[in-house]
Design an enzyme around this catalytic site. Structure first.
Site, PDB file in Angstrom:
ATOM      1  N   HIS A   1     -69.133  17.419 -59.490  1.00 52.48           N
ATOM      2  CA  HIS A   1     -68.489  18.091 -60.616  1.00 52.48           C
ATOM      3  C   HIS A   1     -67.129  17.421 -60.833  1.00 52.48           C
ATOM      4  O   HIS A   1     -66.508  16.946 -59.879  1.00 52.48           O
ATOM      5  CB  HIS A   1     -68.300  19.569 -60.229  1.00 52.48           C
ATOM      6  CG  HIS A   1     -67.821  20.466 -61.318  1.00 52.48           C
ATOM      7  ND1 HIS A   1     -66.509  20.512 -61.711  1.00 52.48           N
ATOM      8  CD2 HIS A   1     -68.481  21.378 -62.081  1.00 52.48           C
ATOM      9  CE1 HIS A   1     -66.370  21.419 -62.675  1.00 52.48           C
ATOM     10  NE2 HIS A   1     -67.556  21.952 -62.919  1.00 52.48           N
TER      11      HIS A   1
ATOM     12  N   ASP B   1     -67.301  20.357 -51.568  1.00 53.26           N
ATOM     13  CA  ASP B   1     -67.207  21.301 -52.681  1.00 53.26           C
ATOM     14  C   ASP B   1     -68.387  22.262 -52.542  1.00 53.26           C
ATOM     15  O   ASP B   1     -69.540  21.875 -52.750  1.00 53.26           O
ATOM     16  CB  ASP B   1     -67.265  20.511 -53.994  1.00 53.26           C
ATOM     17  CG  ASP B   1     -67.342  21.417 -55.220  1.00 53.26           C
ATOM     18  OD1 ASP B   1     -67.503  22.634 -55.057  1.00 53.26           O
ATOM     19  OD2 ASP B   1     -67.258  20.874 -56.337  1.00 53.26           O
TER      20      ASP B   1
ATOM     21  N   GLN C   1     -71.287  25.670 -55.550  1.00 51.38           N
ATOM     22  CA  GLN C   1     -72.663  26.077 -55.882  1.00 51.38           C
ATOM     23  C   GLN C   1     -73.469  26.472 -54.648  1.00 51.38           C
ATOM     24  O   GLN C   1     -74.642  26.828 -54.768  1.00 51.38           O
ATOM     25  CB  GLN C   1     -73.390  24.951 -56.628  1.00 51.38           C
ATOM     26  CG  GLN C   1     -72.816  24.646 -57.994  1.00 51.38           C
ATOM     27  CD  GLN C   1     -72.921  25.823 -58.969  1.00 51.38           C
ATOM     28  OE1 GLN C   1     -73.743  26.724 -58.799  1.00 51.38           O
ATOM     29  NE2 GLN C   1     -72.077  25.820 -59.979  1.00 51.38           N
TER      30      GLN C   1
ATOM     31  N   LYS D   1     -68.407  32.600 -58.588  1.00 46.79           N
ATOM     32  CA  LYS D   1     -69.789  32.110 -58.463  1.00 46.79           C
ATOM     33  C   LYS D   1     -70.516  32.850 -57.334  1.00 46.79           C
ATOM     34  O   LYS D   1     -71.674  32.581 -57.052  1.00 46.79           O
ATOM     35  CB  LYS D   1     -69.788  30.611 -58.209  1.00 46.79           C
ATOM     36  CG  LYS D   1     -69.145  29.853 -59.378  1.00 46.79           C
ATOM     37  CD  LYS D   1     -69.522  28.418 -59.414  1.00 46.79           C
ATOM     38  CE  LYS D   1     -68.614  27.617 -60.303  1.00 46.79           C
ATOM     39  NZ  LYS D   1     -69.055  27.594 -61.699  1.00 46.79           N
TER      40      LYS D   1
ATOM     41  N   CYS E   1     -69.911  19.201 -66.789  1.00 42.07           N
ATOM     42  CA  CYS E   1     -68.752  18.675 -66.047  1.00 42.07           C
ATOM     43  C   CYS E   1     -69.216  17.684 -64.990  1.00 42.07           C
ATOM     44  O   CYS E   1     -68.695  17.667 -63.860  1.00 42.07           O
ATOM     45  CB  CYS E   1     -67.933  19.790 -65.403  1.00 42.07           C
ATOM     46  SG  CYS E   1     -67.213  20.898 -66.587  1.00 42.07           S
TER      47      CYS E   1
HETATM   48  C1  LIG Z   1     -69.943  22.130 -57.986  1.00 44.78           C
HETATM   49  C2  LIG Z   1     -68.758  22.717 -58.707  1.00 44.78           C
HETATM   50  N1  LIG Z   1     -67.536  22.376 -58.320  1.00 44.78           N
HETATM   51  C3  LIG Z   1     -66.443  22.878 -58.908  1.00 44.78           C
HETATM   52  C4  LIG Z   1     -66.540  23.768 -59.946  1.00 44.78           C
HETATM   53  C5  LIG Z   1     -65.304  24.313 -60.568  1.00 44.78           C
HETATM   54  O1  LIG Z   1     -65.205  25.671 -60.282  1.00 44.78           O
HETATM   55  P1  LIG Z   1     -64.082  26.559 -60.970  1.00 44.78           P
HETATM   56  O2  LIG Z   1     -64.229  26.354 -62.443  1.00 44.78           O
HETATM   57  O3  LIG Z   1     -64.413  27.939 -60.540  1.00 44.78           O
HETATM   58  O4  LIG Z   1     -62.772  26.088 -60.464  1.00 44.78           O
HETATM   59  C6  LIG Z   1     -67.799  24.138 -60.407  1.00 44.78           C
HETATM   60  C7  LIG Z   1     -67.961  25.036 -61.554  1.00 44.78           C
HETATM   61  O5  LIG Z   1     -68.973  25.074 -62.202  1.00 44.78           O
HETATM   62  C8  LIG Z   1     -68.941  23.609 -59.752  1.00 44.78           C
HETATM   63  O6  LIG Z   1     -70.181  23.937 -60.141  1.00 44.78           O
END
Ligand SMILES: Cc1ncc(COP(=O)(O)O)c(C=O)c1O
Length: 406
Positions: free
Chosen positions: A120, A197, A200, A223, A361
């Site tokens: 992401h 990260d 998910q 999430k 993203c």
């Molecule tokens: C894998 C991953 N990393 C980071 C993020 C960013 O999360 P946030 O928008 O809650 O900061 C997301 C959001 O969809 C994500 O799916």
């Protein structure tokens, strides 16, 4: 508790959209919230609202204990070693930015940062910015033909002794699950700082940071059935101690005078300013919800729902599936051949079905797949067979409409 009773705890899922029941298949973007989370935040504002860590009165002490209790819940939820390892942030994005900023003094020109090709943007752009500040070099970790991280390629990249390796636990587009424990072990062996990260993964897998063996793990409350506006950066204490605070000001100091400032101890050193108090309390309720309901049964249920989705889509000849594997988690990505993903999203929306369409993203992944975007259906603990049936029926209806001769 059976599955219907779990679903019944999510008030929004009883909504209708026009003549259709709402079919929510966008949990990867944000999960719906159970009553207990909504009630906990409501209760905080009605009964407990005060700033934390600074009041000399009972109301503030009560809010402070409520916030600090959530830190303790998080310790056991991800099997951290100490409460000082849990840093409250506003979400995964802030967690990773805080980390990338905090590591700035520890990187120099020519250092290599390896980043998952499917990452992401929140787990790529902060590393690019760190590279701009330091002269480090960001390189992608390749995917194999099945859109999984390519371990052999990764091993050869590790021979260059990267300074940092940033991985996704679960891809937010494809739902592929990386064996982060194995990848981190390899990366640690090569001397790299390891960052995972977990945005998910946190709601779907049992996350144990000690078993994974990474240095840092980031995730968002929203999430995992909690509120927006709160997230976590977990780090090994010795690693967190090395970070330069990205935000400075109140809450994070030990002493301040015009001749200089000294910073306080972890975790507050990395938590400047008033924290998102109601959101942290809501996250605590979400953790309790997950403790009660996320178990082998719910994981098997989610896996079953995902497989129904994958199988239903695979039966439609017009559909192109991306990186669909039986051990994926949470999401399935697809396109309808010859149609724009946004058109599919709009036609499904007209039938009450909410999915996400676009680049998610993850533009470098789209580039690898040679796509301008795709559709993604994603599930949660509350998803049921009716959702999957409604989605597949709506998709078939959309395909019929698109195939009509005008
Ligand atoms: C894998 C991953 N990393 C980071 C993020 C960013 O999360 P946030 O928008 O809650 O900061 C997301 C959001 O969809 C994500 O799916």
């Amino acid at each position: 508790m059976n599955h219907a009773a779990i679903r019944a705890q999510f008030p929004l899922l009883t909504l209708c959209q026009g003549d259709y029941p709402l079919c929510y298949l966008d949990t990867a973007a944000t999960a719906q919230k159970p009553e207990c989370v909504i009630a906990a935040m409501d209760n905080y504002y009605r009964q407990q609202n005060a700033n934390v860590h600074r009041g000399s009165y009972q109301l503030s002490a009560s809010a402070t204990s409520a916030v600090e209790a959530v830190r303790d819940q998080l310790v056991s939820f991800i099997n951290a070693c100490a409460r000082q390892e849990i840093i409250f942030t506003h979400g995964t994005t802030e967690s990773l930015n805080l980390l990338a900023y905090g590591l700035t003094p520890h990187l120099t020109a020519g250092d290599v940062i390896l980043v998952d090709s499917a990452a992401h943007h929140a787990n790529l752009v902060p590393w690019q910015q760190l590279a701009l500040r330091t002269g480090a070099i960001v390189e992608p970790i390749a995917l194999d033909s099945q859109q999984r991280l390519n371990i052999e390629a990764f091993k050869s990249q590790l021979a260059r002794n990267p300074k940092l390796v940033a991985l996704s636990h679960v891809s937010n587009v494809l739902g592929t699950v990386n064996d982060v424990a194995q990848l981190c072990q390899l990366a640690k062996h090569a001397g790299a700082i390891t960052v995972v990260d977990g945005a998910q993964a946190i709601a779907h897998l049992n996350v144990d940071v000690q078993t994974i063996g990474c240095d840092f793990y980031a995730f968002s409350g929203h999430k995992m059935y909690g509120p927006t506006g709160v997230g976590v950066l977990w780090g090994k204490l010795s690693e967190l101690e090395q970070l330069t605070p990205m935000l400075t000001g109140g809450e994070m100091i030990k002493t301040v005078s015009f001749s200089g400032t000294t910073f306080g101890a972890l975790p507050h050193r990395l938590e400047a300013g008033t924290p998102p108090i109601a959101e942290i309390i809501g996250l605590g309720a979400a953790l309790e919800f997950l403790k009660q309901h996320a178990n082998n049964d719910s994981h098997a249920h989610e896996q079953h729902m995902l497989q129904l989705l994958q199988q239903g889509l695979a039966q439609l000849p017009e559909i192109e599936l991306y990186g669909a594997h039986s051990d994926n988690c949470g999401a399935v990505a697809f396109n309808v051949r010859g149609e724009h993903h946004q058109d599919i999203g709009a036609l499904l929306d007209q039938q009450g079905v909410a999915i996400r369409c676009g680049h998610h993203c993850a533009m470098p992944l789209m580039e690898l797949l040679q796509l301008s975007g795709c559709c993604r259906a994603s599930i949660g603990i509350y998803t049921n067979e009716q959702d999957i049936q409604q989605f597949l029926a709506a998709l078939k209806q959309a395909l019929e409409l698109l195939n009509e001769d005008f």
